[in-house]
Design an enzyme around this catalytic site. Structure first.
Site: not given
Ligand code: 8DG
Ligand code: MN
Ligand code: MN
Length: 413
Positions: A204, A206, A337
């Site tokens: 995704d 972010d 996100d």
């Molecule tokens: P990717 O998308 O490249 O596959 O990997 P990523 O970017 O590392 O994973 P991600 O699923 O998009 O998550 C990004 C960061 O966001 C990860 O370090 C954890 C954080 N995160 C969540 N959910 C929540 C939450 O509910 N609370 C907090 N504080 N952080 C969160 O994914």
């Molecule tokens: Mn991500």
């Molecule tokens: Mn994410």
């Protein structure tokens, strides 16, 4: 290279937040095996087991060289009995029976396929699996009532399971930047998650949004999302006011502005035209390489089809994602996100949302067990002094935790 050479590493610290974990590492086979077992444990909701395999894999990721034999692992932390057994088997036999059996198991395959649907977690997937539903098509045929997220997830299943490239992330960044600028001039947007850690693809995109004047960010998410929706850019969105009580960030009590923390999980409609525009404005034409459809080079999801460009003056968008079947596609779905944080909490939000997930877990574990502090994406609470510690940068937070600063590219645990 002598595989019997003892490792140059004498010792490595045991918390991932005390080490640099780069994106490129030297033990792909071992890490791949441990990651399958970690994934299987997570899908079976065996969190402890999952974390144990993730920690072992992360330790191997931070090693400066390839492991040739198990003796080289002597004295290293994070490697439990089970992980060591797997590592030894892979080193000696070139594979591990448990890993192979897991990969081939119907349950593992089905759970992966079903949780690959946006909006479906391990609990729901397991219930469906036990009803004989093993694939998204089975689910479609079953006539089950799905919630809005799951409907969107099923509808865009293929797109959402294709990696998002950095070029696609950059294209979305420009659009979200524009949205933010239109609804609140002066607001700032930062790319977080895996792309901030230097990854070239992700599941995704972010972003973290804030405004330098504390309080101005209030209500910002709703405005940004409305703007994007009005442009027809969102295929799905769910916005939550992240009140602290709903969070999983631990027992610390929130400061009064905690309920301003907002987030949005969405599916973005990225058009080929938007991607083309960004790529053309950000990449040097001389560096644009023709590529095989299946190996998209870093930074460039596009290639120019020179023949067609000469023929009709148009640029065709081609990559594994963008040209499927007969014609090229005009758009694709991408998970997006968004997080809005008050300026005073920005450093904590940045650190908390940059990841990786294991790195974040390790930071919080370090804080609690080694410093009697509670770290969240909002604040750092010192339980000995009974006070909240403020920080204006990630560097300051590492310093408050008594840790050497690890830059985002070293947080790929
Ligand atoms: P990717 O998308 O490249 O596959 O990997 P990523 O970017 O590392 O994973 P991600 O699923 O998009 O998550 C990004 C960061 O966001 C990860 O370090 C954890 C954080 N995160 C969540 N959910 C929540 C939450 O509910 N609370 C907090 N504080 N952080 C969160 O994914
Ligand atoms: Mn991500
Ligand atoms: Mn994410």
């Amino acid at each position: 290279e002598d595989p019997d050479a003892e490792l140059a590493v004498v010792s490595l610290p045991s918390y991932a937040c005390q080490r640099h974990t780069p994106l490129q590492h030297h033990n792909k086979g071992l890490i791949g095996a441990l990651s399958i077992l970690a994934e299987n444990a997570e899908l079976s909701e065996n969190e402890g087991r999952g974390v144990a395999f993730r920690r072992a894999a992360a330790l191997l990721k931070s090693l400066p060289q390839e492991i040739g034999r198990a003796g080289q692992l002597r004295g290293l932390p994070c490697l439990g009995d089970h992980s060591l057994r797997v590592i030894k088997e892979v080193l000696e036999d070139g594979g591990c029976r448990e890993v192979e059996a897991t990969k081939e198991s119907e349950q593992f395959k089905a759970m992966k396929a079903l949780t690959g649907i946006f909006g479906v977690g391990p609990k729901t997937a397991d219930r469906w699996f036990r009803e004989g539903i093993h694939t998204p098509s089975d689910l479609q045929r079953s006539g089950h009532t799905l919630n809005r997220a799951q409907q969107a997830g099923l509808q865009h299943y293929d797109d959402l399971n294709l990696p998002v490239t950095k070029a696609e992330a950059d294209a979305i960044c420009l659009i979200v930047e524009r949205a933010v600028g239109e609804v609140l001039p002066g607001a700032e947007i930062t790319l977080i998650g895996g792309f901030r850690r230097g990854k070239q693809t992700g599941h995704d995109v972010d972003f973290l949004i804030t405004h330098p004047e504390e309080g101005r960010e209030e209500g910002l998410m709703v405005k940004v999302v409305s703007w994007l929706e009005a442009q027809g850019l969102l295929l799905y969105q769910k916005t939550t006011r992240n009140s602290y009580l709903e969070g999983k960030d631990g027992p610390a009590r929130p400061p009064s502005n905690m309920d301003r923390f907002e987030r949005c999980f969405s599916i973005f409609r990225l058009s080929a035209e938007q991607l083309r525009r960004t790529t053309h404005s950000t990449t040097d034409p001389s560096s644009r390489v023709n590529t095989d459809l299946h190996t998209v080079p870093p930074q460039s999801a596009l290639r120019r089809s020179d023949s067609s460009a000469q023929m009709d003056g148009q640029v065709r968008v081609e990559s594994s994602v963008w040209s499927q079947g007969s014609g090229s596609r005009s758009w694709r779905a991408v998970r997006l996100d968004l997080v809005v944080s008050p300026y005073s909490q920005f450093a904590f939000a940045l650190l908390g949302w940059t990841g990786s997930k294991l790195f974040e877990r390790e930071l919080r574990r370090w804080a609690v067990h080694e410093r009697a502090m509670t770290l969240s994406s909002h604040t750092l609470y010192d339980s000995r002094q009974k006070l909240y510690l403020r920080a204006g940068s990630e560097q300051e937070i590492f310093a408050l935790l008594g840790l050497e600063y690890i830059p985002p590219c070293g947080r790929n645990a």
